[in-house]
Design a protein around this motif. Structure first.
Motif, PDB file in Angstrom:
ATOM      1  N   UNK A  44       0.870  -1.170   0.000  1.00 13.92           N
ATOM      2  CA  UNK A  44       0.000   0.000   0.000  1.00 13.92           C
ATOM      3  C   UNK A  44       0.910   1.224   0.000  1.00 13.92           C
ATOM      4  N   UNK A  45       0.775   2.075  -1.005  1.00 12.82           N
ATOM      5  CA  UNK A  45       1.588   3.289  -1.075  1.00 12.82           C
ATOM      6  C   UNK A  45       0.952   4.265  -2.065  1.00 12.82           C
ATOM      7  N   UNK A  46       1.145   5.559  -1.799  1.00 16.87           N
ATOM      8  CA  UNK A  46       0.666   6.553  -2.747  1.00 16.87           C
ATOM      9  C   UNK A  46       1.538   7.803  -2.685  1.00 16.87           C
ATOM     10  N   UNK A  47       1.544   8.553  -3.775  1.00 18.83           N
ATOM     11  CA  UNK A  47       2.216   9.848  -3.883  1.00 18.83           C
ATOM     12  C   UNK A  47       1.412  10.682  -4.860  1.00 18.83           C
ATOM     13  N   UNK A  48       0.989  11.859  -4.397  1.00 22.42           N
ATOM     14  CA  UNK A  48       0.205  12.745  -5.254  1.00 22.42           C
ATOM     15  C   UNK A  48       0.610  14.194  -5.019  1.00 22.42           C
ATOM     16  N   UNK A  49       0.664  14.959  -6.100  1.00 20.03           N
ATOM     17  CA  UNK A  49       0.999  16.377  -6.072  1.00 20.03           C
ATOM     18  C   UNK A  49      -0.260  17.204  -6.354  1.00 20.03           C
ATOM     19  N   UNK A  50      -0.207  18.481  -6.023  1.00 22.53           N
ATOM     20  CA  UNK A  50      -1.294  19.410  -6.347  1.00 22.53           C
ATOM     21  C   UNK A  50      -1.045  19.934  -7.759  1.00 22.53           C
ATOM     22  N   UNK A  51      -2.080  19.951  -8.577  1.00 21.22           N
ATOM     23  CA  UNK A  51      -1.985  20.530  -9.924  1.00 21.22           C
ATOM     24  C   UNK A  51      -2.154  22.039  -9.835  1.00 21.22           C
ATOM     25  N   UNK A  52      -1.361  22.758 -10.621  1.00 22.32           N
ATOM     26  CA  UNK A  52      -1.493  24.210 -10.684  1.00 22.32           C
ATOM     27  C   UNK A  52      -1.179  24.879  -9.366  1.00 22.32           C
ATOM     28  N   UNK A  53      -1.770  26.032  -9.149  1.00 28.86           N
ATOM     29  CA  UNK A  53      -1.603  26.786  -7.900  1.00 28.86           C
ATOM     30  C   UNK A  53      -2.983  27.239  -7.437  1.00 28.86           C
ATOM     31  N   UNK A  54      -3.729  26.328  -6.811  1.00 31.20           N
ATOM     32  CA  UNK A  54      -5.114  26.647  -6.463  1.00 31.20           C
ATOM     33  C   UNK A  54      -5.247  27.633  -5.312  1.00 31.20           C
ATOM     34  N   UNK A  55      -6.326  28.410  -5.364  1.00 33.23           N
ATOM     35  CA  UNK A  55      -6.688  29.279  -4.252  1.00 33.23           C
ATOM     36  C   UNK A  55      -7.459  28.423  -3.259  1.00 33.23           C
ATOM     37  N   UNK A  56      -7.066  28.469  -1.992  1.00 34.12           N
ATOM     38  CA  UNK A  56      -7.663  27.626  -0.963  1.00 34.12           C
ATOM     39  C   UNK A  56      -8.762  28.372  -0.228  1.00 34.12           C
ATOM     40  N   UNK A  57      -9.791  27.622   0.180  1.00 33.36           N
ATOM     41  CA  UNK A  57     -10.922  28.275   0.854  1.00 33.36           C
ATOM     42  C   UNK A  57     -11.525  27.396   1.954  1.00 33.36           C
ATOM     43  N   UNK A  58     -10.671  26.776   2.756  1.00 29.32           N
ATOM     44  CA  UNK A  58     -11.157  25.995   3.890  1.00 29.32           C
ATOM     45  C   UNK A  58     -11.608  24.588   3.571  1.00 29.32           C
ATOM     46  N   UNK A  59     -11.324  24.109   2.392  1.00 28.33           N
ATOM     47  CA  UNK A  59     -11.742  22.771   1.986  1.00 28.33           C
ATOM     48  C   UNK A  59     -10.593  21.774   2.098  1.00 28.33           C
ATOM     49  N   UNK A  60     -10.913  20.510   1.837  1.00 19.81           N
ATOM     50  CA  UNK A  60      -9.886  19.473   1.755  1.00 19.81           C
ATOM     51  C   UNK A  60      -8.975  19.814   0.578  1.00 19.81           C
ATOM     52  N   UNK A  61      -7.674  19.722   0.791  1.00 20.95           N
ATOM     53  CA  UNK A  61      -6.727  19.965  -0.297  1.00 20.95           C
ATOM     54  C   UNK A  61      -6.689  18.714  -1.163  1.00 20.95           C
ATOM     55  N   UNK A  62      -6.918  18.907  -2.446  1.00 20.34           N
ATOM     56  CA  UNK A  62      -6.945  17.775  -3.373  1.00 20.34           C
ATOM     57  C   UNK A  62      -5.605  17.673  -4.095  1.00 20.34           C
ATOM     58  N   UNK A  63      -4.888  16.639  -3.764  1.00 19.47           N
ATOM     59  CA  UNK A  63      -3.619  16.343  -4.419  1.00 19.47           C
ATOM     60  C   UNK A  63      -3.983  15.461  -5.606  1.00 19.47           C
ATOM     61  N   UNK A  64      -4.238  16.099  -6.745  1.00 19.43           N
ATOM     62  CA  UNK A  64      -4.874  15.404  -7.855  1.00 19.43           C
ATOM     63  C   UNK A  64      -3.952  15.000  -8.992  1.00 19.43           C
ATOM     64  N   UNK A  65      -2.665  15.169  -8.821  1.00 20.65           N
ATOM     65  CA  UNK A  65      -1.689  14.700  -9.813  1.00 20.65           C
ATOM     66  C   UNK A  65      -1.010  13.466  -9.222  1.00 20.65           C
ATOM     67  N   UNK A  66      -1.633  12.320  -9.404  1.00 24.83           N
ATOM     68  CA  UNK A  66      -1.187  11.077  -8.769  1.00 24.83           C
ATOM     69  C   UNK A  66      -0.027  10.466  -9.560  1.00 24.83           C
TER      70      UNK A  66
END
Length: 166
Positions: A44-66
């Motif tokens: 079991x292992x994973x690594x994911x990056x954030x795409x682009x430079x999103x503006x955050x607003x109190x939500x779960x951060x989505x690391x969507x570049x797996x």
């Protein structure tokens, strides 16, 4: 346990193996007193990056570049890792602020805060954290933003990763 196997292997005529190979594999799956060995646990292992430079607003951060998702237990759409079985897990993140903006975040286990993080507002500063979790099958781990109107430096700078230790 001892045994001997002999015979001819005719793996032709549509066959891909032979009885001697099957018996050899069977002997390799038992210990010296004939008790079957347990199958190795799946990785079991994973690594994911954030795409682009999103503006955050109190939500779960989505690391969507797996980049790695062995077992598919990390969901890039929700940003949540779900433990498939009980065990000790090592999870890490690196959060980089975009420009001169701070970033406040927290690790969440299920719906409860587990740890807090803060990236200072100096130009493109970052913070990394590595935590060890004792998880039960079904526990959910994710990273949630705690501020407002902060921007994350994504692409290959901010990531979330983890693996099972035992």
């Amino acid at each position: 346990m001892s045994g001997s196997v002999s015979g001819d292997c005719e793996a032709g005529n549509g066959k891909t193996t032979c009885i001697t190979e099957d018996l050899l594999h069977m002997f390799m799956r038992v210990n010296s007193i004939g008790v079957p060995l347990k199958e190795p646990k799946k990785r079991i292992a994973f690594l994911a990056f954030v795409k682009g430079s999103p503006k955050l607003s109190g939500d779960v951060i989505k690391f969507n570049n797996v980049k790695t998702n062995i077992g598919n237990h990390y969901n890039p759409t929700t940003g949540v890792f779900t433990a498939p079985r009980n065990g000790l897990y090592v999870l890490s993140c690196l959060i980089m602020a975009y420009g001169n903006t701070p970033v406040q975040y927290e690790w969440r286990k299920n719906s409860a805060a587990f740890s807090y993080g803060y990236v200072d507002k100096t130009d493109s500063s970052s913070q990394s954290q590595t935590l060890v979790f004792d998880l039960t099958a079904g526990d959910r781990i994710y990273i949630k933003h705690r501020g407002s109107s902060q921007k994350l430096h994504g692409d290959l700078f901010s990531y979330f990763n983890g693996y099972i230790l035992q």
